[in-house]
Design a protein around this motif. Structure first.
Motif, PDB file in Angstrom:
ATOM      1  N   ALA A   1       0.666  -1.229   0.031  1.00 35.70           N
ATOM      2  CA  ALA A   1       0.015  -0.085  -0.109  1.00 35.70           C
ATOM      3  C   ALA A   1       0.822   1.193  -0.181  1.00 35.70           C
ATOM      4  O   ALA A   1       2.033   1.197   0.639  1.00 35.70           O
ATOM      5  CB  ALA A   1      -0.790   0.071   1.120  1.00 35.70           C
ATOM      6  N   SER A   2       0.128   2.301  -0.657  1.00 34.39           N
ATOM      7  CA  SER A   2       1.152   3.592  -0.919  1.00 34.39           C
ATOM      8  C   SER A   2       0.703   4.070   0.705  1.00 34.39           C
ATOM      9  O   SER A   2       0.110   3.948   1.299  1.00 34.39           O
ATOM     10  CB  SER A   2       0.742   4.461  -2.087  1.00 34.39           C
ATOM     11  OG  SER A   2      -0.704   4.657  -1.821  1.00 34.39           O
ATOM     12  N   LYS A   3       1.740   5.417   0.732  1.00 31.43           N
ATOM     13  CA  LYS A   3       1.218   6.086   1.873  1.00 31.43           C
ATOM     14  C   LYS A   3      -0.079   6.774   1.874  1.00 31.43           C
ATOM     15  O   LYS A   3      -0.824   6.727   2.784  1.00 31.43           O
ATOM     16  CB  LYS A   3       2.290   7.300   2.013  1.00 31.43           C
ATOM     17  CG  LYS A   3       3.706   6.731   2.677  1.00 31.43           C
ATOM     18  CD  LYS A   3       4.523   7.901   3.191  1.00 31.43           C
ATOM     19  CE  LYS A   3       5.352   7.484   4.320  1.00 31.43           C
ATOM     20  NZ  LYS A   3       6.176   8.148   4.895  1.00 31.43           N
ATOM     21  N   ALA A   4      -0.565   7.265   0.653  1.00 28.30           N
ATOM     22  CA  ALA A   4      -1.748   7.717   0.228  1.00 28.30           C
ATOM     23  C   ALA A   4      -2.867   6.903   0.818  1.00 28.30           C
ATOM     24  O   ALA A   4      -3.906   6.989   1.383  1.00 28.30           O
ATOM     25  CB  ALA A   4      -1.925   8.460  -1.037  1.00 28.30           C
ATOM     26  N   GLU A   5      -2.644   5.411   0.300  1.00 25.29           N
ATOM     27  CA  GLU A   5      -3.727   4.358   0.802  1.00 25.29           C
ATOM     28  C   GLU A   5      -3.868   4.128   2.094  1.00 25.29           C
ATOM     29  O   GLU A   5      -4.977   4.040   2.646  1.00 25.29           O
ATOM     30  CB  GLU A   5      -3.305   2.971  -0.082  1.00 25.29           C
ATOM     31  CG  GLU A   5      -3.793   3.089  -1.215  1.00 25.29           C
ATOM     32  CD  GLU A   5      -3.520   1.674  -2.057  1.00 25.29           C
ATOM     33  OE1 GLU A   5      -4.412   0.993  -2.310  1.00 25.29           O
ATOM     34  OE2 GLU A   5      -2.246   1.422  -2.250  1.00 25.29           O
ATOM     35  N   VAL A   6      -2.610   4.285   2.986  1.00 23.73           N
ATOM     36  CA  VAL A   6      -2.511   4.025   4.261  1.00 23.73           C
ATOM     37  C   VAL A   6      -3.386   5.216   5.234  1.00 23.73           C
ATOM     38  O   VAL A   6      -4.215   5.104   5.968  1.00 23.73           O
ATOM     39  CB  VAL A   6      -1.051   4.091   4.703  1.00 23.73           C
ATOM     40  CG1 VAL A   6      -1.227   3.807   6.578  1.00 23.73           C
ATOM     41  CG2 VAL A   6      -0.410   2.792   4.388  1.00 23.73           C
ATOM     42  N   PHE A   7      -3.128   6.299   4.240  1.00 21.16           N
ATOM     43  CA  PHE A   7      -3.783   7.499   4.728  1.00 21.16           C
ATOM     44  C   PHE A   7      -5.519   7.337   4.778  1.00 21.16           C
ATOM     45  O   PHE A   7      -6.035   7.747   5.886  1.00 21.16           O
ATOM     46  CB  PHE A   7      -3.173   8.724   4.197  1.00 21.16           C
ATOM     47  CG  PHE A   7      -3.966  10.105   4.548  1.00 21.16           C
ATOM     48  CD1 PHE A   7      -3.502  10.558   5.842  1.00 21.16           C
ATOM     49  CD2 PHE A   7      -4.863  10.651   3.658  1.00 21.16           C
ATOM     50  CE1 PHE A   7      -4.412  11.600   6.361  1.00 21.16           C
ATOM     51  CE2 PHE A   7      -5.531  11.855   4.102  1.00 21.16           C
ATOM     52  CZ  PHE A   7      -5.309  12.414   5.500  1.00 21.16           C
ATOM     53  N   PHE A   8      -5.899   7.100   3.552  1.00 24.98           N
ATOM     54  CA  PHE A   8      -7.042   7.180   3.373  1.00 24.98           C
ATOM     55  C   PHE A   8      -7.936   5.868   4.133  1.00 24.98           C
ATOM     56  O   PHE A   8      -8.973   6.190   4.385  1.00 24.98           O
ATOM     57  CB  PHE A   8      -7.597   7.314   2.011  1.00 24.98           C
ATOM     58  CG  PHE A   8      -7.396   8.554   1.324  1.00 24.98           C
ATOM     59  CD1 PHE A   8      -8.273   9.670   1.574  1.00 24.98           C
ATOM     60  CD2 PHE A   8      -6.209   8.851   0.306  1.00 24.98           C
ATOM     61  CE1 PHE A   8      -7.967  10.848   1.191  1.00 24.98           C
ATOM     62  CE2 PHE A   8      -5.894  10.125  -0.303  1.00 24.98           C
ATOM     63  CZ  PHE A   8      -6.753  11.052   0.335  1.00 24.98           C
ATOM     64  N   LYS A   9      -7.377   4.745   4.112  1.00 26.84           N
ATOM     65  CA  LYS A   9      -7.708   3.509   4.587  1.00 26.84           C
ATOM     66  C   LYS A   9      -7.943   3.565   6.197  1.00 26.84           C
ATOM     67  O   LYS A   9      -8.802   3.173   6.898  1.00 26.84           O
ATOM     68  CB  LYS A   9      -7.045   2.274   4.085  1.00 26.84           C
ATOM     69  CG  LYS A   9      -7.474   2.135   2.717  1.00 26.84           C
ATOM     70  CD  LYS A   9      -7.899   0.831   2.321  1.00 26.84           C
ATOM     71  CE  LYS A   9      -8.244   0.646   0.774  1.00 26.84           C
ATOM     72  NZ  LYS A   9      -9.355   1.423   0.197  1.00 26.84           N
TER      73      LYS A   9
END
Ligand SMILES: Nc1ncnc2c1ncn2[C@@H]1O[C@H](COP(=O)(O)OP(=O)(O)O)[C@@H](O)[C@H]1O
Ligand SMILES: [Mg+2]
Lengths: 249, 261
Positions: A156-164
C-alpha cells in the motif's frame, strides 16, 4: 438522555434572557448601557430584512473561510502527523502564528485587498485552521504502527494507508475540531467586519453602536450567537453520524 | 540442492536512525509450506526479522530471498498478525477481513467481490466463527478478534504468513483453542508460516522447526526440528514425548544463557 437533560439547554437560554430582562427592569438600567432582551428582539424583528442580509454576508464569508480551513487544516495536520521533520519544523511556527491576535492582522489585509469580503474570509480562515490541523495530527499519531505495517507489507502507498486507516482513525478528532473551528470562523469574520467592511453583522453592529442604536447592537449579538449554535449543531450531528463507532460502550 | 523457498543469507539490519544493528549475520532457510517457530528473549530482533521477510525494511547487509528472488521492498505476498488484533473499529468483521484485498487487488476487487466474499466466509468457517460477519470488532472477545485477524492475514492468499506473538495476550484456554485453529488453517491453506512466540509449548505444538534467536545484535543460535507427528491434538501436550521436547528446548535456551553469562 433523560427528559431533564433534553430540556436543560432550552431552559438555560430562556432563563438567561429572563434574568437579563428582570435585572435591567429592576435596576432601571438605561437603554444605551444595557437594553432589555425584549427590546433587542423587537429590533431584531423590526429590522429583520437588513439583519438577514448582513447575516448572510457573514455566513457566506465565514463558510468560505472555514472551507479553506478544512482543506488547509487537514493538509497541515497530515503533514505534521506523518512527518517528524515537518512536525519539528512547523509546530513552533504554527503555535507562534496562532498566538498572534487575528484582529491585529485585519488592517494588513485591508492594505492588501481593500475592505469587504476578502479580509473577512481570510480572518475566518486564519482563526479556525489551527484546531483542525492539531486534531488531525493527533488522530494520525494514534494509528497503531502494526496496522500500518499490515497495509504497507501489502504494497500500500502512503496515500492508501492515509485514506484507509489514518483518516478514518482521526475522524473523531477531526469532527470534534470542526465544531470548534466553525464557531471560530464566525468570530473571525465578525472581527474583520467590525473594522474593515461595509456589510455583515460585524459592520451592522459597529455602525449601530456609532449611532447609539444600542438595541440593534444586541440584536446583532443575538443573531451571531444563534448562527453559531446552528452551525455547531450541524457539525455535532455530522460527528455522531460519522464517528459513532468511537463512542460505543 | 534446489533453492530453499525462503532464505536469509548473512543478513544484517541496522535501522535508519540506530547506531548498532538489530540483527547481524543471520542465516535461515525455510522450505515451502514449512511451519517454523522463532523463540528468544525480547529485544533480540525477532520482530525485526519479520520486517525483513515482509520487505518493510531492506537488509543492510546480505540478502533475503524468496524463491531465489531478492526481497528489498514489500511484495504483497505476506500476511501478518500481531499480539494486538488491530482490527478497524469502524468496519464490520467482513469489511475488516477484506481490507487487504482492497489494497492488493484494487480495481479487480469490485469486479470479483462475490468471490472475495465467499473466500472470507470460508476462512471464518475455518477458524470456527459463525454469525459474526456484520458484527463490529468491539462486540467480539479477544480470542474471536484474533481469529478474525488471522482471516485478514490470509484473505489475499499470501505464500507466507508472519505471526508475531499472536496469542500472547490471550488466556490459557483461548490460546489452546487458537493453536488448533491455527493448525487447521495451516493445513487448509498450505502456506509457509513464521511464528514468533515466547511460549515453548506453543512452538512445539505448531512448528516443524524451532529456531532459537539470541545475542545482541540478534541471530539464529540453534535450530531444532520437531519430531512430533502431525496432526497434533491438545491431548498430546501432556504426553511424555511432548513434555520432553519442551524440556529439551528449555535446556537449549539455558545453555545459551550460561555461555553468554
Ligand atoms: N523501528 C525501529 N527503529 C530503531 N530501532 C528499532 C526499531 N524496531 C526495533 N528496534 C530495535 O531493534 C532491536 C530488536 O527489536 P525487535 O526486533 O523488536 O525485538 P523482539 O521482537 O525480539 O523483541 C531492539 O533493540 C529495538 O530497540
Ligand atoms: Mg517483538
Amino acid at each position: 438522555m433523560t427528559r431533564a437533560e433534553r430540556i436543560a439547554p432550552y431552559a438555560m437560554v430562556i432563563g438567561f434572557f429572563v434574568f437579563w430582562e428582570l435585572g435591567v427592569r429592576i435596576f432601571n438600567v438605561q437603554e444605551f448601557i444595557l437594553p432589555t432582551p425584549s427590546a433587542a428582539f423587537a429590533k431584531l424583528y423590526e429590522l429583520r430584512a437588513p439583519i438577514a442580509m448582513n447575516a448572510w454576508q457573514t455566513v457566506w464569508t465565514s463558510m468560505v473561510g472555514f472551507s479553506i480551513s478544512v482543506v488547509v487544516g487537514v493538509f497541515l495536520g497530515a503533514l505534521i502527523g506523518y512527518s517528524k521533520l515537518a512536525y519539528a519544523a512547523l509546530y513552533p511556527f504554527l503555535v507562534g502564528f496562532n498566538s498572534v491576535p487575528k484582529a491585529a492582522l485585519v488592517p494588513i489585509f485591508v492594505i492588501w485587498f481593500g475592505i469587504g469580503s476578502p479580509p473577512a474570509i481570510l480572518t475566518a480562515f486564519l482563526i479556525s485552521f489551527f484546531p483542525i490541523a492539531v486534531n488531525v495530527a493527533t488522530g494520525l499519531a494514534t494509528v497503531e504502527p502494526e496496522l500500518q505495517d499490515v497495509l504497507r507489507a501489502l504494497g500500500a502507498s502512503k496515500a492508501e494507508v492515509f485514506f484507509k486507516v489514518g483518516l478514518p482513525r482521526s475522524a473523531p478528532y477531526f469532527f470534534a475540531s470542526l465544531k470548534v473551528a466553525v464557531t471560530l470562523a464566525f468570530v473571525g469574520a465578525v472581527i474583520s467586519e467590525i473594522s474593515a467592511s461595509n456589510a455583515g453583522i460585524g459592520y451592522l453592529m459597529i455602525s449601530a453602536s456609532s449611532s447609539l442604536q444600542v438595541p440593534l447592537v444586541y440584536a446583532g449579538l443575538i443573531t451571531i450567537a444563534a448562527i453559531g449554535i446552528f452551525f455547531y449543531a450541524i457539525f455535532a450531528l455530522l460527528e455522531t453520524r460519522f464517528t459513532s463507532w468511537a463512542y460505543r460502550k | 540442492m534446489a533453492d530453499p523457498f525462503l532464505e536469509l543469507d548473512g543478513v544484517s539490519l541496522t535501522y535508519p536512525n540506530a547506531k548498532a544493528p538489530a540483527i547481524a549475520d543471520m542465516n535461515l532457510k525455510v522450505a515451502r509450506g514449512e511451519f517454523i517457530a522463532v523463540v528468544g528473549a525480547s529485544g533480540c530482533g525477532k520482530s525485526s526479522m519479520m520486517k525483513l521477510v515482509s520487505g518493510l525494511f531492506p537488509a543492510t547487509v546480505g540478502q533475503v530471498r524468496l524463491e531465489g528472488r531478492v526481497i528489498h521492498r514489500p511484495t504483497g505476498n505476506v500476511g501478518m498478525a500481531f499480539q494486538n488484533p488491530t482490527l478497524l473499529p469502524w468496519r464490520n468483521i467482513l469489511e475488516n477481513i477484506l481490507l487487504p484485498l482492497e489494497v492488493v487487488r484494487k480495481k479487480d476487487f469490485r469486479a470479483k467481490k462475490a468471490e472475495c466474499l465467499s473466500e472470507a466466509r470460508r476462512l471464518l468457517e475455518l477458524v470456527g466463527l459463525r454469525d459474526v460477519e456484520n458484527k463490529f470488532p468491539w462486540q467480539l472477545s479477544g480470542g474471536m478478534q484474533q481469529r478474525v485477524s488471522l482471516c485478514r492475514a490470509l484473505i489475499h492468499k499470501p505464500e507466507i504468513l508472519l505471526l508475531d506473538e499472536p496469542f500472547a495476550a490471550l488466556d490459557a484456554f483461548t490460546k489452546e483453542e487458537l493453536w488448533m485453529a491455527m493448525q487447521d488453517l495451516w493445513s487448509a491453506t498450505q502456506c509457509t508460516v513464521i511464528l514468533v512466540t515466547h511460549e515453548l509449548r506453543e512452538a512445539v505444538f505448531l512448528a516443524d522447526t524451532i529456531y532459537l534467536m539470541g545475542g545482541k545484535p540478534g541471530r539464529v543460535i540453534t535450530a531444532r526440528s520437531n519430531p512430533l507427528a502431525r496432526p497434533r491434538s491438545l491431548e498430546d501436550v501432556y504426553t511424555p514425548a511432548y513434555i520432553a521436547e519442551v524440556q529439551d528446548l528449555r535446556h537449549a535456551i539455558g545453555e545459551v544463557r550460561e555461555v553468554r553469562a
